[in-house]
Design a protein around this motif. Structure first.
Motif, PDB file in Angstrom:
ATOM      1  N   ILE A 198      -9.187  22.729  55.079  1.00 17.81           N
ATOM      2  CA  ILE A 198     -10.474  23.075  54.478  1.00 17.81           C
ATOM      3  C   ILE A 198     -11.115  24.207  55.285  1.00 17.81           C
ATOM      4  CG2 ILE A 198     -10.932  20.803  53.463  1.00 17.81           C
ATOM      5  CD1 ILE A 198     -12.671  20.156  55.857  1.00 17.81           C
ATOM      6  N   THR A 199     -12.141  24.840  54.711  1.00 15.27           N
ATOM      7  CA  THR A 199     -12.845  25.898  55.414  1.00 15.27           C
ATOM      8  C   THR A 199     -13.844  25.294  56.402  1.00 15.27           C
ATOM      9  OG1 THR A 199     -14.660  26.035  53.810  1.00 15.27           O
ATOM     10  CG2 THR A 199     -12.678  27.360  53.361  1.00 15.27           C
ATOM     11  N   MET A 200     -14.321  26.120  57.320  1.00 14.39           N
ATOM     12  CA  MET A 200     -15.344  25.659  58.253  1.00 14.39           C
ATOM     13  C   MET A 200     -16.613  25.262  57.520  1.00 14.39           C
ATOM     14  SD  MET A 200     -15.212  27.928  61.755  1.00 14.39           S
ATOM     15  CE  MET A 200     -15.606  29.489  60.971  1.00 14.39           C
ATOM     16  N   ARG A 201     -16.971  26.016  56.481  1.00 15.68           N
ATOM     17  CA  ARG A 201     -18.184  25.688  55.721  1.00 15.68           C
ATOM     18  C   ARG A 201     -18.065  24.326  55.052  1.00 15.68           C
ATOM     19  NH1 ARG A 201     -22.176  28.759  54.686  1.00 15.68           N
ATOM     20  NH2 ARG A 201     -20.980  30.636  55.242  1.00 15.68           N
ATOM     21  N   GLU A 202     -16.895  24.050  54.477  1.00 15.54           N
ATOM     22  CA  GLU A 202     -16.714  22.752  53.831  1.00 15.54           C
ATOM     23  C   GLU A 202     -16.697  21.627  54.859  1.00 15.54           C
ATOM     24  OE1 GLU A 202     -16.317  19.820  50.965  1.00 15.54           O
ATOM     25  OE2 GLU A 202     -17.075  21.873  50.913  1.00 15.54           O
ATOM     26  N   TYR A 203     -16.096  21.883  56.014  1.00 17.83           N
ATOM     27  CA  TYR A 203     -16.103  20.871  57.066  1.00 17.83           C
ATOM     28  C   TYR A 203     -17.531  20.568  57.505  1.00 17.83           C
ATOM     29  CZ  TYR A 203     -15.133  18.522  61.497  1.00 17.83           C
ATOM     30  OH  TYR A 203     -15.101  17.603  62.529  1.00 17.83           O
ATOM     31  N   LEU A 204     -18.336  21.601  57.660  1.00 17.86           N
ATOM     32  CA  LEU A 204     -19.738  21.419  58.019  1.00 17.86           C
ATOM     33  C   LEU A 204     -20.465  20.587  56.962  1.00 17.86           C
ATOM     34  CD1 LEU A 204     -22.311  22.014  59.644  1.00 17.86           C
ATOM     35  CD2 LEU A 204     -22.442  24.237  58.463  1.00 17.86           C
ATOM     36  N   CYS A 205     -20.242  20.902  55.686  1.00 12.51           N
ATOM     37  CA  CYS A 205     -20.877  20.134  54.607  1.00 12.51           C
ATOM     38  C   CYS A 205     -20.436  18.677  54.636  1.00 12.51           C
ATOM     39  CB  CYS A 205     -20.532  20.751  53.244  1.00 12.51           C
ATOM     40  SG  CYS A 205     -21.374  22.287  52.880  1.00 12.51           S
ATOM     41  N   GLN A 206     -19.146  18.457  54.837  1.00 16.55           N
ATOM     42  CA  GLN A 206     -18.633  17.095  54.834  1.00 16.55           C
ATOM     43  C   GLN A 206     -19.170  16.292  56.004  1.00 16.55           C
ATOM     44  OE1 GLN A 206     -14.382  17.034  54.368  1.00 16.55           O
ATOM     45  NE2 GLN A 206     -14.422  18.125  52.430  1.00 16.55           N
ATOM     46  N   LYS A 207     -19.302  16.918  57.164  1.00 14.06           N
ATOM     47  CA  LYS A 207     -19.876  16.218  58.313  1.00 14.06           C
ATOM     48  C   LYS A 207     -21.333  15.840  58.043  1.00 14.06           C
ATOM     49  CE  LYS A 207     -18.332  15.561  61.893  1.00 14.06           C
ATOM     50  NZ  LYS A 207     -17.602  14.405  62.470  1.00 14.06           N
ATOM     51  N   ARG A 208     -22.057  16.714  57.378  1.00 12.80           N
ATOM     52  CA  ARG A 208     -23.452  16.427  57.069  1.00 12.80           C
ATOM     53  C   ARG A 208     -23.576  15.288  56.067  1.00 12.80           C
ATOM     54  NH1 ARG A 208     -25.586  22.774  56.987  1.00 12.80           N
ATOM     55  NH2 ARG A 208     -26.183  22.800  59.215  1.00 12.80           N
ATOM     56  N   PHE A 209     -22.745  15.296  55.036  1.00 14.34           N
ATOM     57  CA  PHE A 209     -22.800  14.211  54.057  1.00 14.34           C
ATOM     58  C   PHE A 209     -22.315  12.895  54.658  1.00 14.34           C
ATOM     59  CE2 PHE A 209     -23.046  17.647  50.860  1.00 14.34           C
ATOM     60  CZ  PHE A 209     -24.130  17.169  50.138  1.00 14.34           C
ATOM     61  N   ALA A 210     -21.319  12.967  55.525  1.00 12.10           N
ATOM     62  CA  ALA A 210     -20.841  11.752  56.190  1.00 12.10           C
ATOM     63  C   ALA A 210     -21.951  11.143  57.031  1.00 12.10           C
ATOM     64  CB  ALA A 210     -19.620  12.065  57.063  1.00 12.10           C
ATOM     65  N   ASN A 211     -22.695  11.987  57.733  1.00 11.23           N
ATOM     66  CA  ASN A 211     -23.785  11.481  58.557  1.00 11.23           C
ATOM     67  C   ASN A 211     -24.908  10.903  57.699  1.00 11.23           C
ATOM     68  OD1 ASN A 211     -24.928  11.337  61.378  1.00 11.23           O
ATOM     69  ND2 ASN A 211     -26.576  12.457  60.380  1.00 11.23           N
ATOM     70  N   PHE A 223     -35.085  10.458  52.765  1.00  8.73           N
ATOM     71  CA  PHE A 223     -35.588  11.678  53.409  1.00  8.73           C
ATOM     72  C   PHE A 223     -35.117  11.765  54.860  1.00  8.73           C
ATOM     73  CE2 PHE A 223     -38.632  14.454  55.524  1.00  8.73           C
ATOM     74  CZ  PHE A 223     -38.611  15.547  54.663  1.00  8.73           C
ATOM     75  N   GLU A 224     -35.083  10.639  55.564  1.00  8.16           N
ATOM     76  CA  GLU A 224     -34.584  10.647  56.943  1.00  8.16           C
ATOM     77  C   GLU A 224     -33.123  11.068  56.984  1.00  8.16           C
ATOM     78  OE1 GLU A 224     -37.060   7.215  59.368  1.00  8.16           O
ATOM     79  OE2 GLU A 224     -35.535   6.575  57.904  1.00  8.16           O
ATOM     80  N   ALA A 225     -32.316  10.549  56.052  1.00 10.14           N
ATOM     81  CA  ALA A 225     -30.899  10.917  55.998  1.00 10.14           C
ATOM     82  C   ALA A 225     -30.743  12.406  55.734  1.00 10.14           C
ATOM     83  CB  ALA A 225     -30.195  10.110  54.917  1.00 10.14           C
ATOM     84  N   TYR A 226     -31.579  12.935  54.856  1.00  9.91           N
ATOM     85  CA  TYR A 226     -31.571  14.372  54.553  1.00  9.91           C
ATOM     86  C   TYR A 226     -31.985  15.184  55.769  1.00  9.91           C
ATOM     87  CZ  TYR A 226     -34.270  18.549  53.248  1.00  9.91           C
ATOM     88  OH  TYR A 226     -34.821  19.797  53.207  1.00  9.91           O
ATOM     89  N   GLU A 227     -33.081  14.795  56.377  1.00  7.74           N
ATOM     90  CA  GLU A 227     -33.671  15.568  57.464  1.00  7.74           C
ATOM     91  C   GLU A 227     -32.808  15.557  58.720  1.00  7.74           C
ATOM     92  OE1 GLU A 227     -38.220  16.101  58.938  1.00  7.74           O
ATOM     93  OE2 GLU A 227     -37.406  14.064  59.045  1.00  7.74           O
ATOM     94  N   LYS A 228     -32.153  14.445  59.018  1.00  2.00           N
ATOM     95  CA  LYS A 228     -31.385  14.306  60.251  1.00  2.00           C
ATOM     96  C   LYS A 228     -29.927  14.733  60.107  1.00  2.00           C
ATOM     97  CE  LYS A 228     -34.246  10.579  62.121  1.00  2.00           C
ATOM     98  NZ  LYS A 228     -34.278   9.165  62.603  1.00  2.00           N
ATOM     99  N   SER A 229     -29.562  15.242  58.935  1.00  2.00           N
ATOM    100  CA  SER A 229     -28.167  15.635  58.717  1.00  2.00           C
ATOM    101  C   SER A 229     -27.987  17.137  58.535  1.00  2.00           C
ATOM    102  CB  SER A 229     -27.598  14.894  57.495  1.00  2.00           C
ATOM    103  OG  SER A 229     -27.645  13.492  57.704  1.00  2.00           O
ATOM    104  N   GLY A 230     -29.047  17.907  58.747  1.00  2.48           N
ATOM    105  CA  GLY A 230     -28.905  19.359  58.754  1.00  2.48           C
ATOM    106  C   GLY A 230     -29.090  20.059  57.432  1.00  2.48           C
ATOM    107  N   PHE A 231     -29.550  19.351  56.407  1.00  4.66           N
ATOM    108  CA  PHE A 231     -29.753  19.981  55.106  1.00  4.66           C
ATOM    109  C   PHE A 231     -31.096  20.715  55.069  1.00  4.66           C
ATOM    110  CE2 PHE A 231     -26.930  16.374  54.339  1.00  4.66           C
ATOM    111  CZ  PHE A 231     -25.894  17.005  53.675  1.00  4.66           C
ATOM    112  N   SER A 232     -31.177  21.746  54.227  1.00  5.96           N
ATOM    113  CA  SER A 232     -32.400  22.547  54.161  1.00  5.96           C
ATOM    114  C   SER A 232     -33.041  22.558  52.777  1.00  5.96           C
ATOM    115  CB  SER A 232     -32.098  23.995  54.582  1.00  5.96           C
ATOM    116  OG  SER A 232     -31.092  24.559  53.758  1.00  5.96           O
TER     117      SER A 232
END
Length: 258
Positions: A198-211, A223-232
């Motif tokens: 996978i690409t680095m961008r997809e890996y970053l997205c997957q790590k954020r969704f996993a968290n 909202f806490e899950a959103y805020e603490k996982s790097g989404f904007s």
């Protein structure tokens, strides 16, 4: 005891729609058992080489995905099971750090027996009690195996994975990672995808969704899950979470705590 159990056997090419090429993030434990195929497995920050008889185990919310190196037929068994409240019965899943000791190497006779157990558990007319009996035979076989080593990766890929894993909750500019490693962005992207699938961008997205999924499982608010996982973008987070998990973050959380 497992509260639920799903067993499957697949023998398909990598481009078959039934194959899942992106991350598997779920609330159950998983056992993957390889029969054939040109694949490896990424779990958290490690990549494990896979050969016939290899077993990969993951616990709830442990990030993982299969890496396809060609379109060779990929035959494998897998089982998902929920054991909430009975984790003490499954030390091989829970008595370790995430991403550690996921690969189990079995003696050939043990691997043959495991395949027979999988085939037996797939029988529609197998009594429920016998299914659970065979399941614990399977766990005993896995406990007799040895922990396999992860594969060696180039230093730039190791560093990129480590940086993303440690900083995914913060804004990340991928070209800055490459600059910090003194390589071009294109070179790093090529090395990264070649090794991880996978690409680095997809890996970053997957790590954020996993968290985010992990935080929801630990009773955090959406909202806490959103805020603490790097989404904007909150709306984009909701829609993409539903696309990946099949339900909204709130429905995901309610399903866990019903």
């Amino acid at each position: 005891m497992p509260h639920s159990m799903k067993v499957s056997h697949l023998d398909i090419a990598s481009d078959n729609p039934l194959n899942v090429h992106d991350s598997h993030i779920h609330t159950e434990c998983e056992i993957y058992f390889n029969i054939s195929g040109d694949v490896s497995f990424m779990v958290e920050e490690n990549i494990y080489p896979i050969s016939p008889g290899s077993v990969i185990i993951t616990r709830p919310n442990e990030y993982h995905h299969c890496i396809y190196h060609s379109n060779a037929m990929h035959e494998h068994y897998w089982i998902l099971f929920s054991c909430t409240g009975n984790e003490r019965l499954f030390n091989i899943f829970f008595d370790r750090k995430p991403g550690d000791k996921n690969l189990i190497v079995l003696m050939p006779e043990k691997a043959d027996l495991l395949a027979k157990i999988f085939d037996l558990m797939l029988k529609d007319d197998l009594p429920e009690g016998r299914k659970y009996f065979e399941f614990f035979n399977m766990i005993e076989i896995l406990e007799s195996g040895a922990a396999g080593e992860s594969a060696t990766m180039s230093e730039d890929v190791v560093s990129a994975i480590k940086f993303i894993s440690e900083n995914f909750s913060e804004p990340i500019v991928l070209r800055d990672i490459a600059a910090g490693l003194h390589v071009s962005t294109n070179t790093l992207e090529r090395h990264f995808k070649s090794r991880t699938g996978i690409t680095m961008r997809e890996y970053l997205c997957q790590k954020r969704f996993a968290n985010a999924a992990k935080l929801l499982a630990e009773s955090a608010s959406v909202f806490e899950a959103y805020e603490k996982s790097g989404f904007s973008d909150y709306s984009h987070f909701i829609s993409q979470f539903k696309k990946r998990f099949g339900v909204t973050p709130l429905a995901y959380k309610k399903r866990l705590f019903k």
